[in-house]
Motif scaffolding. Structure first.
Motif, PDB file in Angstrom:
ATOM      1  N   LEU A   1       0.827  -1.201   0.000  1.00 30.56           N
ATOM      2  CA  LEU A   1       0.000   0.000   0.000  1.00 30.56           C
ATOM      3  C   LEU A   1       0.863   1.254   0.000  1.00 30.56           C
ATOM      4  O   LEU A   1       0.611   2.202  -0.740  1.00 30.56           O
ATOM      5  N   ALA A   2       1.917   1.248   0.803  1.00 32.41           N
ATOM      6  CA  ALA A   2       2.825   2.387   0.829  1.00 32.41           C
ATOM      7  C   ALA A   2       3.531   2.557  -0.504  1.00 32.41           C
ATOM      8  O   ALA A   2       3.702   3.680  -0.995  1.00 32.41           O
ATOM      9  N   GLY A   3       3.925   1.455  -1.120  1.00 32.81           N
ATOM     10  CA  GLY A   3       4.584   1.529  -2.419  1.00 32.81           C
ATOM     11  C   GLY A   3       3.670   2.064  -3.494  1.00 32.81           C
ATOM     12  O   GLY A   3       4.087   2.849  -4.352  1.00 32.81           O
ATOM     13  N   ALA A   4       2.392   1.668  -3.455  1.00 31.93           N
ATOM     14  CA  ALA A   4       1.437   2.153  -4.445  1.00 31.93           C
ATOM     15  C   ALA A   4       1.192   3.650  -4.298  1.00 31.93           C
ATOM     16  O   ALA A   4       0.880   4.336  -5.262  1.00 31.93           O
ATOM     17  N   ARG A   5       1.348   4.149  -3.064  1.00 30.92           N
ATOM     18  CA  ARG A   5       1.180   5.577  -2.816  1.00 30.92           C
ATOM     19  C   ARG A   5       2.509   6.329  -2.909  1.00 30.92           C
ATOM     20  O   ARG A   5       2.554   7.537  -2.684  1.00 30.92           O
TER      21      ARG A   5
ATOM     22  N   GLU B   1     -10.690 -15.054   7.825  1.00 29.89           N
ATOM     23  CA  GLU B   1     -11.228 -14.228   6.744  1.00 29.89           C
ATOM     24  C   GLU B   1     -10.282 -13.078   6.418  1.00 29.89           C
ATOM     25  O   GLU B   1     -10.099 -12.723   5.252  1.00 29.89           O
ATOM     26  N   GLU B   2      -9.660 -12.514   7.451  1.00 27.77           N
ATOM     27  CA  GLU B   2      -8.713 -11.421   7.217  1.00 27.77           C
ATOM     28  C   GLU B   2      -7.516 -11.896   6.410  1.00 27.77           C
ATOM     29  O   GLU B   2      -7.013 -11.170   5.542  1.00 27.77           O
ATOM     30  N   LEU B   3      -7.050 -13.086   6.697  1.00 32.20           N
ATOM     31  CA  LEU B   3      -5.909 -13.620   5.956  1.00 32.20           C
ATOM     32  C   LEU B   3      -6.254 -13.743   4.472  1.00 32.20           C
ATOM     33  O   LEU B   3      -5.452 -13.354   3.601  1.00 32.20           O
ATOM     34  N   THR B   4      -7.440 -14.221   4.183  1.00 21.83           N
ATOM     35  CA  THR B   4      -7.888 -14.329   2.789  1.00 21.83           C
ATOM     36  C   THR B   4      -8.010 -12.944   2.149  1.00 21.83           C
ATOM     37  O   THR B   4      -7.544 -12.724   1.020  1.00 21.83           O
ATOM     38  N   LEU B   5      -8.620 -12.000   2.874  1.00 24.52           N
ATOM     39  CA  LEU B   5      -8.806 -10.651   2.335  1.00 24.52           C
ATOM     40  C   LEU B   5      -7.478  -9.934   2.115  1.00 24.52           C
ATOM     41  O   LEU B   5      -7.277  -9.282   1.082  1.00 24.52           O
ATOM     42  N   LEU B   6      -6.563 -10.048   3.068  1.00 24.22           N
ATOM     43  CA  LEU B   6      -5.273  -9.367   2.946  1.00 24.22           C
ATOM     44  C   LEU B   6      -4.473  -9.900   1.761  1.00 24.22           C
ATOM     45  O   LEU B   6      -3.848  -9.124   1.027  1.00 24.22           O
ATOM     46  N   ARG B   7      -4.481 -11.205   1.579  1.00 25.38           N
ATOM     47  CA  ARG B   7      -3.750 -11.787   0.447  1.00 25.38           C
ATOM     48  C   ARG B   7      -4.358 -11.324  -0.870  1.00 25.38           C
ATOM     49  O   ARG B   7      -3.631 -10.998  -1.821  1.00 25.38           O
ATOM     50  N   ALA B   8      -5.692 -11.273  -0.927  1.00 22.69           N
ATOM     51  CA  ALA B   8      -6.353 -10.834  -2.156  1.00 22.69           C
ATOM     52  C   ALA B   8      -6.080  -9.357  -2.416  1.00 22.69           C
ATOM     53  O   ALA B   8      -5.768  -8.961  -3.550  1.00 22.69           O
ATOM     54  N   GLU B   9      -6.176  -8.521  -1.377  1.00 19.54           N
ATOM     55  CA  GLU B   9      -5.946  -7.087  -1.543  1.00 19.54           C
ATOM     56  C   GLU B   9      -4.495  -6.806  -1.921  1.00 19.54           C
ATOM     57  O   GLU B   9      -4.218  -5.930  -2.745  1.00 19.54           O
ATOM     58  N   THR B  10      -3.564  -7.526  -1.320  1.00 21.29           N
ATOM     59  CA  THR B  10      -2.146  -7.337  -1.636  1.00 21.29           C
ATOM     60  C   THR B  10      -1.875  -7.687  -3.091  1.00 21.29           C
ATOM     61  O   THR B  10      -1.120  -6.994  -3.786  1.00 21.29           O
ATOM     62  N   ALA B  11      -2.500  -8.750  -3.578  1.00 19.30           N
ATOM     63  CA  ALA B  11      -2.324  -9.141  -4.979  1.00 19.30           C
ATOM     64  C   ALA B  11      -2.891  -8.085  -5.917  1.00 19.30           C
ATOM     65  O   ALA B  11      -2.303  -7.777  -6.964  1.00 19.30           O
ATOM     66  N   ILE B  12      -4.009  -7.491  -5.541  1.00 17.38           N
ATOM     67  CA  ILE B  12      -4.609  -6.430  -6.364  1.00 17.38           C
ATOM     68  C   ILE B  12      -3.701  -5.209  -6.398  1.00 17.38           C
ATOM     69  O   ILE B  12      -3.438  -4.633  -7.463  1.00 17.38           O
ATOM     70  N   ILE B  13      -3.218  -4.805  -5.230  1.00 18.22           N
ATOM     71  CA  ILE B  13      -2.354  -3.628  -5.147  1.00 18.22           C
ATOM     72  C   ILE B  13      -1.098  -3.818  -5.988  1.00 18.22           C
ATOM     73  O   ILE B  13      -0.606  -2.883  -6.627  1.00 18.22           O
ATOM     74  N   ARG B  14      -0.574  -5.023  -5.989  1.00 20.33           N
ATOM     75  CA  ARG B  14       0.650  -5.320  -6.739  1.00 20.33           C
ATOM     76  C   ARG B  14       0.488  -5.007  -8.222  1.00 20.33           C
ATOM     77  O   ARG B  14       1.444  -4.657  -8.903  1.00 20.33           O
ATOM     78  N   ASN B  15      -0.746  -5.105  -8.706  1.00 22.57           N
ATOM     79  CA  ASN B  15      -0.991  -4.921 -10.139  1.00 22.57           C
ATOM     80  C   ASN B  15      -1.617  -3.576 -10.479  1.00 22.57           C
ATOM     81  O   ASN B  15      -1.993  -3.344 -11.621  1.00 22.57           O
ATOM     82  N   LEU B  16      -1.705  -2.689  -9.490  1.00 24.97           N
ATOM     83  CA  LEU B  16      -2.265  -1.366  -9.736  1.00 24.97           C
ATOM     84  C   LEU B  16      -1.165  -0.316  -9.734  1.00 24.97           C
ATOM     85  O   LEU B  16      -0.273  -0.347  -8.881  1.00 24.97           O
ATOM     86  N   PRO B  17      -1.206   0.657 -10.646  1.00 23.45           N
ATOM     87  CA  PRO B  17      -0.190   1.712 -10.662  1.00 23.45           C
ATOM     88  C   PRO B  17      -0.357   2.719  -9.548  1.00 23.45           C
ATOM     89  O   PRO B  17       0.590   3.356  -9.122  1.00 23.45           O
ATOM     90  N   SER B  18      -1.584   2.903  -9.058  1.00 22.14           N
ATOM     91  CA  SER B  18      -1.824   3.860  -7.979  1.00 22.14           C
ATOM     92  C   SER B  18      -3.106   3.497  -7.265  1.00 22.14           C
ATOM     93  O   SER B  18      -3.911   2.705  -7.750  1.00 22.14           O
TER      94      SER B  18
END
Length: 246
Positions: free
Chosen positions: A164-168, A215-232
C-alpha cells in the motif's frame, strides 16, 4: 443472555472494540444524546452503541449544510432511517465509551470515544429525543488456533502495508509495534484495512476470533495481490498515522 439499553448512534462506518472514534456532533438528536451523557457521574462510563447503517442516511435532510435543499424535511430521532429503523441497521454493533465530550459555543459537541464490546441489536426505540436500543452483549470467543492465525495475519498485514505504501509512493511508518493478542490483532487489522462497510461488518460479526482472522488472511492476500498490479491507489493515510475507524 446479558442485555442493556443504550443510546444508539448510527454511522456509515464500522466501529471495532479497542478502536478510537472521533465524532463531530451537530444534529439536534445527537446533541440531546451528548447532553444526557454529560449527566452521567464522572466515575461511570458514558456509553452509547454504534451501529453501521445498512439502508439510510447518516445525516438527516433537515441538517445544516445538506446539498439538497428541496428534500422534504423529516424530523425526529429516526429521520433518515425509514419507518422501521431496526431494518436500516446492521445487526451487530459496538459499544463506545466517550472519554471526552466537549461542548462548543454553538452547541455542537466534539467527542472522542473508544469501542469496547460487541453487541447485537434486538430492538430500537424512537419514542425519545434520540434513538435508544436494547442490545445483547456478545462474548469474544477465541476459536481454534487463534494464536497461530494471528501470527499469519500480522505477517500478511505488514506485507499489505508495504504494498500500500509503495502504491502511494510513500515510506512505511506504522508509528508503533503491532500487538500480538489474537483478538486485538483481529480488530486492529479489520479497522485498518481498506475494505468497504459490508466487508468490515462481516469481520465485526464473525462468530469467534479465529474465524475473523481466517477471513482477514484471505482478504489481505487478495488485496495485496490487487495492489501489486495497480499503478496507484486512492488517497489513504492508513500507513502513515494512528489507526482510526473513521
Amino acid at each position: 443472555m446479558t442485555t442493556v439499553r443504550l443510546p444508539l448512534f448510527p454511522l456509515n462506518s464500522v466501529l471495532f472494540p479497542g478502536l478510537v472514534l472521533p465524532l463531530n456532533i451537530f444534529e439536534e438528536r445527537y446533541r440531546a444524546m451528548m447532553r444526557d451523557l454529560l449527566k452521567t457521574p464522572e466515575d461511570e462510563p458514558r456509553r452509547f452503541a454504534v451501529v453501521a447503517i445498512r439502508d439510510g442516511h447518516e445525516v438527516a435532510a433537515t441538517s445544516p449544510g445538506m446539498p439538497d435543499r428541496t428534500a422534504v424535511p423529516r424530523r425526529g430521532p429516526a429521520a433518515g432511517f425509514g419507518d422501521d429503523p431496526l431494518k436500516a441497521f446492521h445487526p451487530v454493533g459496538c459499544v463506545a465509551d466517550a472519554a471526552t465530550v466537549r461542548e462548543r459555543a454553538d452547541g455542537s459537541f466534539e467527542v472522542l470515544a473508544t469501542g469496547t464490546i460487541r453487541v447485537r441489536l434486538l430492538s430500537v426505540d424512537a419514542s425519545g429525543p434520540y434513538l435508544t436500543a436494547e442490545l445483547e452483549e456478545l462474548p469474544e470467543d477465541p476459536g481454534e488456533e487463534a494464536g497461530a492465525l494471528a501470527e499469519g495475519v500480522l505477517r500478511a498485514f505488514r506485507q499489505y502495508q508495504k504494498r500500500l505504501a509503495g502504491a502511494r509512493e510513500r515510506s512505511l511508518s506504522t508509528g508503533a509495534d503491532l500487538p500480538d493478542e489474537p483478538a486485538v490483532v483481529s480488530y486492529l487489522v479489520a479497522a485498518a484495512a481498506m475494505l468497504d462497510v459490508p466487508a468490515k461488518q462481516r469481520l465485526l460479526q464473525a462468530p469467534d476470533t479465529a474465524s475473523r482472522l481466517r477471513e482477514e488472511l484471505t482478504l489481505l492476500r487478495a488485496e495485496t495481490a490487487i495492489i501489486r498490479n495497480l499503478p496507484s491507489l486512492p488517497a489513504s493515510e492508513l500507513t502513515r498515522g494512528p489507526t482510526s475507524p473513521n
